[in-house]
Design an enzyme around this catalytic site. Structure first.
Site, PDB file in Angstrom:
ATOM      1  N   ASP A  61      59.076 -25.899  29.018  1.00  0.00           N
ATOM      2  CA  ASP A  61      58.957 -24.519  28.548  1.00  0.00           C
ATOM      3  C   ASP A  61      59.232 -24.568  27.051  1.00  0.00           C
ATOM      4  O   ASP A  61      60.356 -24.885  26.632  1.00  0.00           O
ATOM      5  CB  ASP A  61      59.965 -23.613  29.271  1.00  0.00           C
ATOM      6  CG  ASP A  61      59.854 -22.160  28.827  1.00  0.00           C
ATOM      7  OD1 ASP A  61      59.378 -21.897  27.695  1.00  0.00           O
ATOM      8  OD2 ASP A  61      60.269 -21.280  29.597  1.00  0.00           O
ATOM      9  N   ASN A  88      49.513 -26.904  22.360  1.00  0.00           N
ATOM     10  CA  ASN A  88      48.459 -25.987  22.830  1.00  0.00           C
ATOM     11  C   ASN A  88      49.006 -24.713  23.461  1.00  0.00           C
ATOM     12  O   ASN A  88      48.349 -23.676  23.417  1.00  0.00           O
ATOM     13  CB  ASN A  88      47.582 -26.733  23.845  1.00  0.00           C
ATOM     14  CG  ASN A  88      46.696 -25.811  24.632  1.00  0.00           C
ATOM     15  OD1 ASN A  88      45.653 -25.375  24.165  1.00  0.00           O
ATOM     16  ND2 ASN A  88      47.128 -25.481  25.855  1.00  0.00           N
ATOM     17  N   TYR A 166      49.717 -11.312  17.948  1.00  0.00           N
ATOM     18  CA  TYR A 166      48.998 -12.575  18.172  1.00  0.00           C
ATOM     19  C   TYR A 166      48.377 -13.149  16.894  1.00  0.00           C
ATOM     20  O   TYR A 166      48.604 -14.318  16.566  1.00  0.00           O
ATOM     21  CB  TYR A 166      47.915 -12.371  19.234  1.00  0.00           C
ATOM     22  CG  TYR A 166      47.157 -13.644  19.559  1.00  0.00           C
ATOM     23  CD1 TYR A 166      47.793 -14.709  20.203  1.00  0.00           C
ATOM     24  CD2 TYR A 166      45.807 -13.790  19.226  1.00  0.00           C
ATOM     25  CE1 TYR A 166      47.106 -15.875  20.508  1.00  0.00           C
ATOM     26  CE2 TYR A 166      45.117 -14.959  19.533  1.00  0.00           C
ATOM     27  CZ  TYR A 166      45.766 -15.998  20.171  1.00  0.00           C
ATOM     28  OH  TYR A 166      45.081 -17.158  20.462  1.00  0.00           O
ATOM     29  N   LYS A 170      49.366 -16.850  14.632  1.00  0.00           N
ATOM     30  CA  LYS A 170      48.549 -18.028  14.322  1.00  0.00           C
ATOM     31  C   LYS A 170      48.514 -18.277  12.805  1.00  0.00           C
ATOM     32  O   LYS A 170      48.432 -19.422  12.365  1.00  0.00           O
ATOM     33  CB  LYS A 170      47.138 -17.859  14.907  1.00  0.00           C
ATOM     34  CG  LYS A 170      47.116 -17.802  16.444  1.00  0.00           C
ATOM     35  CD  LYS A 170      47.688 -19.054  17.105  1.00  0.00           C
ATOM     36  CE  LYS A 170      47.439 -19.070  18.614  1.00  0.00           C
ATOM     37  NZ  LYS A 170      47.996 -20.259  19.285  1.00  0.00           N
ATOM     38  N   THR A 201      39.239 -17.903  29.335  1.00  0.00           N
ATOM     39  CA  THR A 201      40.469 -18.358  30.002  1.00  0.00           C
ATOM     40  C   THR A 201      41.291 -17.127  30.398  1.00  0.00           C
ATOM     41  O   THR A 201      40.965 -15.993  30.023  1.00  0.00           O
ATOM     42  CB  THR A 201      41.345 -19.228  29.062  1.00  0.00           C
ATOM     43  OG1 THR A 201      41.812 -18.400  27.991  1.00  0.00           O
ATOM     44  CG2 THR A 201      40.595 -20.423  28.509  1.00  0.00           C
TER      45      THR A 201
HETATM   46  N1  LIG Z   1      40.942 -18.663  24.858  1.00  0.00           N
HETATM   47  C1  LIG Z   1      40.570 -18.453  23.587  1.00  0.00           C
HETATM   48  O1  LIG Z   1      39.524 -17.846  23.311  1.00  0.00           O
HETATM   49  C2  LIG Z   1      41.428 -18.962  22.470  1.00  0.00           C
HETATM   50  C3  LIG Z   1      40.974 -18.748  21.155  1.00  0.00           C
HETATM   51  C4  LIG Z   1      41.734 -19.219  20.103  1.00  0.00           C
HETATM   52  C5  LIG Z   1      42.914 -19.895  20.349  1.00  0.00           C
HETATM   53  N2  LIG Z   1      43.341 -20.092  21.629  1.00  0.00           N
HETATM   54  C6  LIG Z   1      44.599 -20.826  21.820  1.00  0.00           C
HETATM   55  O2  LIG Z   1      44.401 -21.889  22.710  1.00  0.00           O
HETATM   56  C7  LIG Z   1      45.627 -22.179  23.387  1.00  0.00           C
HETATM   57  C8  LIG Z   1      45.371 -22.271  24.882  1.00  0.00           C
HETATM   58  O3  LIG Z   1      44.946 -21.005  25.329  1.00  0.00           O
HETATM   59  P1  LIG Z   1      44.067 -20.770  26.638  1.00  0.00           P
HETATM   60  O4  LIG Z   1      42.961 -19.896  26.236  1.00  0.00           O
HETATM   61  O5  LIG Z   1      43.798 -22.043  27.329  1.00  0.00           O
HETATM   62  O6  LIG Z   1      45.090 -19.853  27.470  1.00  0.00           O
HETATM   63  P2  LIG Z   1      45.665 -19.939  28.960  1.00  0.00           P
HETATM   64  O7  LIG Z   1      44.604 -20.343  29.931  1.00  0.00           O
HETATM   65  O8  LIG Z   1      46.382 -18.660  29.160  1.00  0.00           O
HETATM   66  O9  LIG Z   1      46.702 -21.151  28.865  1.00  0.00           O
HETATM   67  C9  LIG Z   1      47.873 -21.033  28.118  1.00  0.00           C
HETATM   68  C10 LIG Z   1      48.787 -22.160  28.512  1.00  0.00           C
HETATM   69  O10 LIG Z   1      50.003 -22.040  27.770  1.00  0.00           O
HETATM   70  C11 LIG Z   1      51.067 -22.122  28.686  1.00  0.00           C
HETATM   71  N3  LIG Z   1      52.281 -21.482  28.202  1.00  0.00           N
HETATM   72  C12 LIG Z   1      52.464 -20.198  27.793  1.00  0.00           C
HETATM   73  N4  LIG Z   1      53.745 -20.002  27.460  1.00  0.00           N
HETATM   74  C13 LIG Z   1      54.390 -21.197  27.652  1.00  0.00           C
HETATM   75  C14 LIG Z   1      55.707 -21.646  27.488  1.00  0.00           C
HETATM   76  N5  LIG Z   1      56.683 -20.822  27.081  1.00  0.00           N
HETATM   77  N6  LIG Z   1      55.989 -22.932  27.762  1.00  0.00           N
HETATM   78  C15 LIG Z   1      55.032 -23.769  28.184  1.00  0.00           C
HETATM   79  N7  LIG Z   1      53.772 -23.413  28.388  1.00  0.00           N
HETATM   80  C16 LIG Z   1      53.452 -22.134  28.118  1.00  0.00           C
HETATM   81  C17 LIG Z   1      50.545 -21.477  29.959  1.00  0.00           C
HETATM   82  O11 LIG Z   1      51.355 -21.798  31.069  1.00  0.00           O
HETATM   83  P3  LIG Z   1      51.535 -20.815  32.346  1.00  0.00           P
HETATM   84  O12 LIG Z   1      50.368 -21.108  33.262  1.00  0.00           O
HETATM   85  O13 LIG Z   1      52.851 -21.232  32.910  1.00  0.00           O
HETATM   86  O14 LIG Z   1      51.521 -19.406  31.812  1.00  0.00           O
HETATM   87  C18 LIG Z   1      49.170 -22.125  30.002  1.00  0.00           C
HETATM   88  O15 LIG Z   1      49.261 -23.430  30.493  1.00  0.00           O
HETATM   89  C19 LIG Z   1      46.602 -21.074  22.977  1.00  0.00           C
HETATM   90  O16 LIG Z   1      47.448 -21.551  21.941  1.00  0.00           O
HETATM   91  C20 LIG Z   1      45.687 -19.986  22.454  1.00  0.00           C
HETATM   92  O17 LIG Z   1      46.337 -19.145  21.528  1.00  0.00           O
HETATM   93  C21 LIG Z   1      42.631 -19.648  22.688  1.00  0.00           C
END
Ligand SMILES: NC(=O)c1ccc[n+]([C@@H]2O[C@H](COP(=O)([O-])OP(=O)(O)OC[C@H]3O[C@@H](n4cnc5c(N)ncnc54)[C@H](OP(=O)(O)O)[C@@H]3O)[C@@H](O)[C@H]2O)c1
Length: 243
Positions: A61, A88, A166, A170, A201
């Protein structure tokens, strides 16, 4: 010590992080699946192993000092070093996030995960990264953190909805990334920020238009940069993202 490359991906139980783990695994890396929930972590590890990835679970975490210290201990005992850290894990904090009405506890929570979490994990892993011949750090940012794009400067277009927790988290992460680059300038650690694009996601209710595997590509490239590769940059698939 094993010659197999070792990575830790935080938030690797689903979404983009899972695909970063899968992609590094397909390149022959051993991948620590950093995840805070035991069931979700073990399911992801099982799926990765079934796909032929040398994956291992890392209870993690990013908001918890004890958890992060434990993750570093686990990797030290199991692997002895770390070749790539992919920060990530991230949250949006939910919406709406209009500046004039935002709940400050949302801003705090987002910064705690997206910024302080990265510092916490990076500092715990740095001793292990220093034992690598070619260490890499990738911070998963977002183009919504680009001040150039948010402001429209230089012809860049505004990106994403108004989100005072958010988007600035970043921007903060980008600035933190550059502080590490400066402090570690005399080391061989390559440190970069990545934007995955708008990916379908849980983070956005699957409204994104790219697949998680497409979103993972830039982070995988930055985690596997050759020696002499770029450091201190902010990249997406199309190239450089303006700060
Ligand atoms: N999706 C997009 O369009 C997008 C665009 C730009 C940037 N991003 C960035 O890409 C990264 C991944 O996002 P995603 O889209 O794959 O989102 P996601 O599917 O919601 O995955 C987020 C991951 O982060 C984990 N997490 C959150 N809080 C945590 C904590 N305190 N400790 C450990 N793990 C934690 C979640 O675990 P749990 O399952 O336990 O919640 C999950 O595994 C993020 O940094 C996001 O800001 C995403």
């Amino acid at each position: 010590m094993t010659e197999t490359k070792i990575a830790l991906v935080t938030g690797a139980n689903k979404g983009i992080g899972y695909e970063i783990a899968a992609g590094l695994g397909s390149l022959g890396w051993s991948v620590g699946v950093g995840a805070r929930d035991e069931v979700r972590r073990e399911e992801a590890v099982s799926r990765l192993r079934a796909a032929g990835v040398d994956a291992f679970g890392v209870p993690l975490d990013v908001t918890d000092d004890v958890s992060v210290a434990g993750a570093a201990e686990l990797i030290a005992e199991r692997c002895g070093r770390l070749d790539a850290l992919v920060n990530n894990a991230g949250i949006t904090g939910g919406g709406p996030q209009q500046p004039s009405s935002v709940d400050l506890s949302v801003v705090r929570a987002v910064v705690e995960t997206n910024v302080l979490g990265v510092i916490r994990v990076t500092n715990a892993m740095l001793p292990l990264l220093r034992r690598s011949a070619s260490p890499r750090i990738v911070n998963m940012s977002s183009s919504v953190g680009s001040l150039a794009r948010q402001s429209g400067l230089g012809g860049e277009t505004t990106t994403g909805p108004v989100a005072v927790a958010y988007a600035p988290s970043k921007t903060f992460l980008n600035a933190v990334t550059l502080q590490y680059v400066r402090e570690l300038a005399d080391t061989n650690i390559l440190i970069n920020a990545a934007c995955p694009g708008f990916v379908a996601t849980d983070l956005n209710g699957f409204r994104g238009v790219r697949t998680p595997a497409q979103g993972a590509a830039t982070a995988i490239r930055l985690a596997t940069l050759p020696d002499g590769g770029p450091t201190g940059g902010f990249f997406e698939d199309a190239g450089v993202v303006p700060w």
